[in-house]
Design a protein around this motif. Structure first.
Motif, PDB file in Angstrom:
ATOM      1  N   ILE A  54       8.959   2.040  -1.456  1.00  9.52           N
ATOM      2  CA  ILE A  54       8.089   2.328  -2.700  1.00  9.52           C
ATOM      3  C   ILE A  54       7.520   1.178  -3.177  1.00  9.52           C
ATOM      4  O   ILE A  54       6.347   1.380  -3.604  1.00  9.52           O
ATOM      5  CB  ILE A  54       9.275   2.610  -3.832  1.00  9.52           C
ATOM      6  CG1 ILE A  54      10.049   3.836  -3.771  1.00  9.52           C
ATOM      7  CG2 ILE A  54       8.512   2.365  -5.230  1.00  9.52           C
ATOM      8  CD1 ILE A  54      11.187   4.196  -4.649  1.00  9.52           C
ATOM      9  N   PHE A  55       8.013  -0.108  -2.849  1.00 15.30           N
ATOM     10  CA  PHE A  55       7.211  -1.154  -3.319  1.00 15.30           C
ATOM     11  C   PHE A  55       6.021  -1.326  -2.216  1.00 15.30           C
ATOM     12  O   PHE A  55       5.193  -2.273  -2.689  1.00 15.30           O
ATOM     13  CB  PHE A  55       7.906  -2.565  -3.077  1.00 15.30           C
ATOM     14  CG  PHE A  55       9.071  -2.577  -4.310  1.00 15.30           C
ATOM     15  CD1 PHE A  55       8.593  -2.703  -5.607  1.00 15.30           C
ATOM     16  CD2 PHE A  55      10.368  -2.818  -4.115  1.00 15.30           C
ATOM     17  CE1 PHE A  55       9.325  -2.865  -6.669  1.00 15.30           C
ATOM     18  CE2 PHE A  55      11.307  -2.875  -5.308  1.00 15.30           C
ATOM     19  CZ  PHE A  55      10.761  -2.866  -6.550  1.00 15.30           C
ATOM     20  N   SER A  56       5.972  -0.819  -1.079  1.00 11.04           N
ATOM     21  CA  SER A  56       4.889  -0.794  -0.233  1.00 11.04           C
ATOM     22  C   SER A  56       4.003   0.135  -0.450  1.00 11.04           C
ATOM     23  O   SER A  56       2.735   0.318   0.253  1.00 11.04           O
ATOM     24  CB  SER A  56       5.593  -0.576   1.234  1.00 11.04           C
ATOM     25  OG  SER A  56       6.330  -1.778   1.575  1.00 11.04           O
ATOM     26  N   ASP A  57       4.076   1.124  -1.324  1.00  9.34           N
ATOM     27  CA  ASP A  57       3.233   2.284  -1.721  1.00  9.34           C
ATOM     28  C   ASP A  57       2.830   3.230  -0.598  1.00  9.34           C
ATOM     29  O   ASP A  57       1.867   3.554  -0.399  1.00  9.34           O
ATOM     30  CB  ASP A  57       1.871   1.698  -2.445  1.00  9.34           C
ATOM     31  CG  ASP A  57       2.196   0.896  -3.697  1.00  9.34           C
ATOM     32  OD1 ASP A  57       2.950   1.554  -4.530  1.00  9.34           O
ATOM     33  OD2 ASP A  57       1.531  -0.114  -4.022  1.00  9.34           O
ATOM     34  N   ASP A  58       4.111   3.323   0.253  1.00 14.20           N
ATOM     35  CA  ASP A  58       3.655   4.145   1.615  1.00 14.20           C
ATOM     36  C   ASP A  58       4.362   5.415   1.277  1.00 14.20           C
ATOM     37  O   ASP A  58       5.608   5.644   1.366  1.00 14.20           O
ATOM     38  CB  ASP A  58       4.152   3.400   2.779  1.00 14.20           C
ATOM     39  CG  ASP A  58       4.152   4.157   3.873  1.00 14.20           C
ATOM     40  OD1 ASP A  58       3.765   5.465   3.899  1.00 14.20           O
ATOM     41  OD2 ASP A  58       4.007   3.506   5.020  1.00 14.20           O
ATOM     42  N   MET A  59       3.619   6.608   0.810  1.00 13.73           N
ATOM     43  CA  MET A  59       4.190   7.781   0.541  1.00 13.73           C
ATOM     44  C   MET A  59       5.079   8.425   1.687  1.00 13.73           C
ATOM     45  O   MET A  59       6.107   9.007   1.383  1.00 13.73           O
ATOM     46  CB  MET A  59       3.022   8.885  -0.239  1.00 13.73           C
ATOM     47  CG  MET A  59       2.641   8.520  -1.382  1.00 13.73           C
ATOM     48  SD  MET A  59       3.689   7.912  -2.645  1.00 13.73           S
ATOM     49  CE  MET A  59       4.470   9.585  -2.970  1.00 13.73           C
ATOM     50  N   SER A  60       4.534   8.339   2.984  1.00  9.15           N
ATOM     51  CA  SER A  60       5.060   8.805   3.947  1.00  9.15           C
ATOM     52  C   SER A  60       6.324   8.401   4.212  1.00  9.15           C
ATOM     53  O   SER A  60       7.414   8.839   4.353  1.00  9.15           O
ATOM     54  CB  SER A  60       4.169   8.667   5.176  1.00  9.15           C
ATOM     55  OG  SER A  60       4.996   9.241   6.506  1.00  9.15           O
ATOM     56  N   ALA A  61       6.486   6.914   3.966  1.00  3.96           N
ATOM     57  CA  ALA A  61       7.770   6.297   4.270  1.00  3.96           C
ATOM     58  C   ALA A  61       8.836   6.380   3.355  1.00  3.96           C
ATOM     59  O   ALA A  61      10.065   6.510   3.235  1.00  3.96           O
ATOM     60  CB  ALA A  61       7.421   4.646   4.432  1.00  3.96           C
ATOM     61  N   ILE A  62       8.335   6.711   1.780  1.00  6.25           N
ATOM     62  CA  ILE A  62       9.167   6.855   0.800  1.00  6.25           C
ATOM     63  C   ILE A  62       9.689   8.271   1.223  1.00  6.25           C
ATOM     64  O   ILE A  62      11.036   8.434   0.817  1.00  6.25           O
ATOM     65  CB  ILE A  62       8.342   7.086  -0.457  1.00  6.25           C
ATOM     66  CG1 ILE A  62       7.595   5.667  -0.773  1.00  6.25           C
ATOM     67  CG2 ILE A  62       9.222   7.573  -1.732  1.00  6.25           C
ATOM     68  CD1 ILE A  62       6.872   5.671  -2.149  1.00  6.25           C
ATOM     69  N   LYS A  63       8.833   9.213   1.578  1.00  7.08           N
ATOM     70  CA  LYS A  63       9.544  10.654   1.881  1.00  7.08           C
ATOM     71  C   LYS A  63      10.581  10.488   3.104  1.00  7.08           C
ATOM     72  O   LYS A  63      11.750  11.002   2.925  1.00  7.08           O
ATOM     73  CB  LYS A  63       8.574  11.481   2.609  1.00  7.08           C
ATOM     74  CG  LYS A  63       8.917  13.017   2.917  1.00  7.08           C
ATOM     75  CD  LYS A  63       7.824  13.715   3.645  1.00  7.08           C
ATOM     76  CE  LYS A  63       7.538  13.095   4.945  1.00  7.08           C
ATOM     77  NZ  LYS A  63       6.617  13.881   5.648  1.00  7.08           N
ATOM     78  N   ASP A  64      10.551   9.582   4.070  1.00  6.05           N
ATOM     79  CA  ASP A  64      11.305   9.570   5.067  1.00  6.05           C
ATOM     80  C   ASP A  64      12.769   8.956   4.712  1.00  6.05           C
ATOM     81  O   ASP A  64      13.728   9.233   4.914  1.00  6.05           O
ATOM     82  CB  ASP A  64      10.697   8.838   6.187  1.00  6.05           C
ATOM     83  CG  ASP A  64       9.543   9.512   7.151  1.00  6.05           C
ATOM     84  OD1 ASP A  64       9.742  10.581   6.924  1.00  6.05           O
ATOM     85  OD2 ASP A  64       8.821   8.885   7.764  1.00  6.05           O
TER      86      ASP A  64
END
Length: 274
Positions: A54-64
């Motif tokens: 979340i802090f990285s603002d990476d939506m793909s990573a958030i989903k995973d």
């Protein structure tokens, strides 16, 4: 966006995968030997990985990472099902009922309430729940603040609970004075003729607790602040390593002066998360 029935289908598939992993004969050896206690470290790690994504603002990573965290819940549900204690449906039902019970202003068509009134209502309902569970023997306002939280988060919640009954400073200066006081007490222990490690640790704990209090008064979440500070430090140190490599220096043998020069050079650049 997928339709609700698709979510249900994928959820059922996940539950089936978990059951298969735990199958006594054909399941995964690692998954089969796990229990509630052995999974806890993985659950905590997955929660922090969600926060990092979340802090990285990476939506793909958030989903995973949310998927990994959901799997932890499914794992607990399967373990409980095997013990005939509860299953995933029971978990979902319990949280559904709790959210409806704790939000009468939404689901019971109550009149509009301000944020202060909502907070008071939330605490009142939680107290009623504790009474219903016959856990009201501990009448402390600190009851219910789980010991499983990270130390920073638990310190913050302890302080928030005390502040709700007025045990708090109303101004910032005494909060800052307390930090200086705790630093002085740490130094007293460190400068003793024979420093006592236990005493140093205790005073350091008091200092950290005071810093959390300072963050709270500044309306800063200490957990989030430290996560971001860690990220910034890592980003900058990796740049220091790169600079040292370009200069032909080995990090293990380079002197601190060269590293400090590289560090100041990095700090002079605009950082992505500064």
């Amino acid at each position: 966006m997928s339709e609700p029935h698709t979510h249900l289908s994928q959820m059922q598939r996940l539950l089936q995968i978990m059951a298969q992993l735990r199958d006594p004969e054909r399941g995964c050896p690692w998954d089969r030997k796990q229990n509630f206690h052995t999974i806890v470290p993985h659950t905590i790690e997955e929660a922090f990985e969600v926060a990092e994504a979340i802090f990285s603002d990476d939506m793909s990573a958030i989903k995973d990472e949310l998927g990994d965290l959901l799997f932890q819940i499914v794992f607990y549900a399967q373990l409980a099902k095997e013990q005939k204690a509860f299953d995933f449906e029971d978990i979902a039902q319990a949280i559904n009922e709790k959210m409806i019970r704790r939000h009468p202003h939404v689901f019971a068509q109550q009149s509009f309430m301000c944020e202060t009134q909502l907070a008071a209502q939330w605490q009142r309902i939680k107290q009623q729940e504790r009474v219903a569970k016959k856990s009201a023997a501990d009448a402390s306002i600190l009851a219910g603040i789980t010991k499983g939280l990270s130390p920073l988060m638990r310190a913050n919640k302890l302080q928030q609970a005390c502040a709700k009954v007025g045990f708090d400073w109303s101004e910032l200066p005494p909060v800052i004075d307390k930090i200086h006081e705790e630093i002085a007490e740490v130094l007293v222990e460190l400068n003793a003729a024979k420093p006592c490690p236990i005493a140093v640790e205790e005073e350091m704990g008091d200092l950290l607790f005071s810093v959390v209090n300072f963050a709270r008064h500044c309306k800063v979440d200490p957990e989030s602040a430290l996560i971001k500070a860690n990220q910034k430090f890592e980003q900058r140190f990796r740049q220091v390593e790169h600079i040292m490599q370009l200069q032909g220096h080995n990090m293990t043998s380079a002197n601190v002066t060269l590293m400090e020069q590289a560090w100041q050079q990095v700090k002079g650049k605009p950082a992505a998360n500064d």
